[in-house]
Write a protein that holds these residues in place. Structure first.
Motif, PDB file in Angstrom:
ATOM      1  N   HIS A 144      23.341  28.791  15.501  1.00  0.00           N
ATOM      2  CA  HIS A 144      22.418  29.553  16.182  1.00  0.00           C
ATOM      3  C   HIS A 144      21.370  30.150  15.141  1.00  0.00           C
ATOM      4  N   GLU A 145      21.885  31.049  14.284  1.00  0.00           N
ATOM      5  CA  GLU A 145      21.285  31.886  13.378  1.00  0.00           C
ATOM      6  C   GLU A 145      20.190  31.023  12.664  1.00  0.00           C
TER       7      GLU A 145
ATOM      8  N   ASN B 241      22.533  31.083  22.537  1.00  0.00           N
ATOM      9  CA  ASN B 241      22.124  29.696  22.085  1.00  0.00           C
ATOM     10  C   ASN B 241      22.613  28.666  23.547  1.00  0.00           C
TER      11      ASN B 241
ATOM     12  N   GLU C  28      29.214  28.807  16.195  1.00  0.00           N
ATOM     13  CA  GLU C  28      28.028  28.877  16.769  1.00  0.00           C
ATOM     14  C   GLU C  28      27.061  29.853  16.123  1.00  0.00           C
TER      15      GLU C  28
ATOM     16  N   VAL D   4      16.673  33.338  22.518  1.00  0.00           N
ATOM     17  CA  VAL D   4      17.683  33.458  21.079  1.00  0.00           C
ATOM     18  C   VAL D   4      17.837  34.514  20.406  1.00  0.00           C
TER      19      VAL D   4
ATOM     20  N   HIS E  45      17.574  29.549  16.039  1.00  0.00           N
ATOM     21  CA  HIS E  45      16.689  30.770  15.857  1.00  0.00           C
ATOM     22  C   HIS E  45      15.642  30.896  14.781  1.00  0.00           C
TER      23      HIS E  45
ATOM     24  N   GLN F  19      20.987  39.172  20.927  1.00  0.00           N
ATOM     25  CA  GLN F  19      21.814  38.944  19.516  1.00  0.00           C
ATOM     26  C   GLN F  19      22.924  40.141  19.471  1.00  0.00           C
TER      27      GLN F  19
END
Length: 623
Positions: free
Chosen positions: A314-315, A196, A310, A503, A319, A507
């Motif tokens: 992020h997810e 991210n 985060e 992104v 994302h 992972q």
């Protein structure tokens, strides 16, 4: 299902005149229920000319298709009433196949389908991709079940016990993260080149709710002052205020969310290092500011809470929303409003592959209120998930989706070792040059852009169904000039390919080692310093079941399939005009050259940044 490579030419002895369309009729093959995939049909005329009719669709037995010649045309260029009528009929059929649905109020709309099998076959996974995905998912779930880990609610007894879970071959990045996850250097590095790279921004003035004093950071700044370093452009901020007030998931087990503020210093050696962390937005005696000079475990736990925040942001935002859901909007608008002979359809077609199916699967596997991953294993699950998604949608802006604008707005033009920016900017420029070449070849002038009613309806649906008709986003509602059209199309392709790769691909590399990317934490944030030890941290981290389920999901979502189409790979032969064909070849050459430069740079790095090597960037949101 019948699939066989057949290459034949249809040769006509008599002159056909102008070829305006071709009708394809399918008869049963061997037995009812068989269908076949038609790539293209080539017609050789008595005059020696070859006419290409692209198809790239499945043909059901007993059905018919009407195909158009390969040369791209706008509606206003069509003079034949038969072609005009067929063009309109094709869009009406597509709009019937791909209807909009309000998935959650306040979010971009989605395709109106519950399962992948509800989609037309030509937009679904290929046989090999479906097999790859199912095989990997089955493998990960089988491992969890045979090891009796999936439902294990015990805490980890040590980091070494956690290390024994993954026995297969580990990537260079995974191993680096495992060894260095607790170090400030890697913590700061990830804001630039982790999964991210979108949160960090230059800080010229501290937020009023983040009362960091000169005394707090004097040791970190080594003789300088906070005010001087802010003026010099060396102080940066990550503010998770969008998470403020969201409650941690209580389904199955209580989890906790924070909304941290993180202050970072880009030191003279070019390292981005954290110098202060506040875990909640409202300052106070029960919300201390943690510092590198604090006791080791106090500082480490503060960083772990940041990394958990985060995970949530992020997810869900960077994302899911900003790549998957927006790519679905672009895909839907393209399929519904641009017929196959439209130049923009031909340009965008490689960048919409598999997006509808992977998003349907994501909604069923990850977001379902009953069995979804988030409701069971993430702190941002439950009631907080739709709230965060609505907040994130409301914060969307056009400029944040355009990399050059976004970098400038965040004040990151001069930050050293920002490989996401460096590689991403080069890719943006390569895509922009390619898009400009193709679109200027067909549109010729701003007047033609304005006359293109199909294009105007395309952007209108994106604005209305994707960005909910919000003027504050800055998303255009129509196009009047070539310049603005080129930029928008560049953004669409960049989002579906480059941004998603940045992104998504890392992972598991960065998140497979759970302490670096915990999906949720089991104890509330520390309200005082000096009360944390290693046992406290292990009690706070996700339990065994949460950990291994998250590892499995991250592994599945970031594993490249064999059916991988890298950026610049054009599987379908949609253009036959000389200019776009030459531009595609130059596009591929530019990407190959950049790939070589990135590999050369990475050879000198202790931790290579590989996510935006064009070879690793998918053409579309396909995973």
């Amino acid at each position: 299902m019948f699939l066989q490579e057949i290459q034949n030419e249809l040769i006509c002895a008599d002159s056909l005149g102008d070829l305006i369309q071709m009708e394809v009729h399918s008869k049963p093959f061997l037995s009812p229920g068989n269908n076949w995939f038609c790539s293209k049909i080539s017609v050789l005329t008595p005059e020696g000319d070859t006419h290409l009719f692209p198809c790239y669709r499945w043909v059901d037995y007993g059905s018919s298709l009407v195909l158009s010649p390969a040369p791209a045309k706008f509606l206003f260029q069509e003079t034949n009433p038969i072609v005009q009528k067929q063009r309109k009929r094709a869009l009406e059929e597509s709009q019937g196949n791909f209807g909009w649905r309000v998935y959650v109020e306040g979010l971009p709309q989605t395709v109106d389908a519950d399962k992948a099998k509800d989609l037309p076959e030509e937009v679904r996974f290929s046989f090999s991709k479906a097999m790859d995905f199912d095989r990997l998912l089955e493998k990960e779930l089988a491992f969890l079940n045979t090891q009796h880990l999936a439902k294990n609610t015990e805490q980890w007894k040590s980091y070494s016990e956690l290390d024994q879970v993954l026995c297969e071959k580990r990537s260079l990045t995974y191993e680096y993260v495992r060894k260095h996850w607790d170090e400030d250097e890697l913590f700061g590095y990830q804001f630039l080149n982790g999964i991210n790279p979108m949160m960090i921004q230059r800080c010229s003035k501290l937020p009023e709710n983040f009362p960091v004093t000169e005394e707090m950071v004097k040791d970190s700044l080594k003789g300088s002052t906070l005010e001087q370093e802010m003026q010099n452009g060396h102080i940066f901020l990550c503010d998770y205020k969008i998470l403020d007030g969201l409650m941690g998931n209580v389904h199955v087990r209580q989890q906790y969310l924070t909304a941290p503020l993180v202050l970072l210093y880009n030191n003279p050696e070019g390292l981005m290092l954290p110098i202060a962390i506040q875990l909640m937005q409202k300052p106070g005696t029960e919300n201390p500011i943690f510092l590198p000079a604090d006791l080791e475990h106090d500082w480490l736990l503060a960083k772990i809470f940041v990394r958990s925040a985060e995970f949530a942001l992020h997810e869900v935002d960077f994302h899911l929303l900003r790549t998957h859901l927006l790519a679905e909007v672009f895909t839907m608008a393209t399929l519904r409003n641009l017929p196959s002979m439209h130049p923009l359809f031909k340009l965008l077609f490689p960048h919409i592959r598999y997006t509808l199916q992977i998003n349907i699967m994501a909604r069923n596997m990850l977001l379902s209120k009953e069995i979804g991953y988030f409701i069971n294993f993430a702190a941002v699950g439950g009631d907080s998930l739709p709230k965060l998604m609505r907040r994130a949608t409301a914060s969307l802006t056009y400029s944040s989706l355009c990399l050059p604008d976004n970098i400038s707005e965040r004040g990151l033009e001069e930050v050293p070792h920002y490989y996401y920016r460096d590689d991403g900017t080069k890719l943006w420029n390569i895509i922009d040059k390619f898009v400009e070449g193709v679109l200027t070849h067909f549109y010729k002038s701003d007047i033609n852009v304005q006359r293109d009613t199909e294009l105007q309806q395309w952007i209108r649906e994106i604005f209305t169904n994707g960005f909910l008709g919000s003027d504050s986003t800055g998303i255009p509602q129509s196009f009047n000039t070539m310049k603005y059209l080129i930029k928008f199309v560049t953004m669409v392709i960049f989002t579906a390919s480059v941004q998603h790769a940045s992104v998504n691909a890392g992972q598991f590399d960065f998140g497979g080692w759970m302490p670096n990317f915990p999906s949720g934490l089991r104890k509330p944030h520390p309200k005082q310093k000096g009360q944390t030890n290693e046992d406290t941290i292990l009690e706070t981290l996700p339990d065994v079941g949460m950990t291994v389920n998250t590892m499995a999901i991250l592994k599945v979502l970031s594993t490249k399939s064999t059916d991988h189409y890298p950026l610049g790979y054009f599987r379908e032969e949609l253009f036959e005009e000389e200019v776009p064909c030459k531009l595609m070849k130059k596009f591929q050459e530019d990407l190959k050259s950049l790939s070589g430069l990135i590999k050369e740079r990475n050879a000198t790095l202790e931790l290579p940044y590989t996510f935006l090597d064009p070879e690793n960037v998918d053409n579309s949101v396909a995973l």
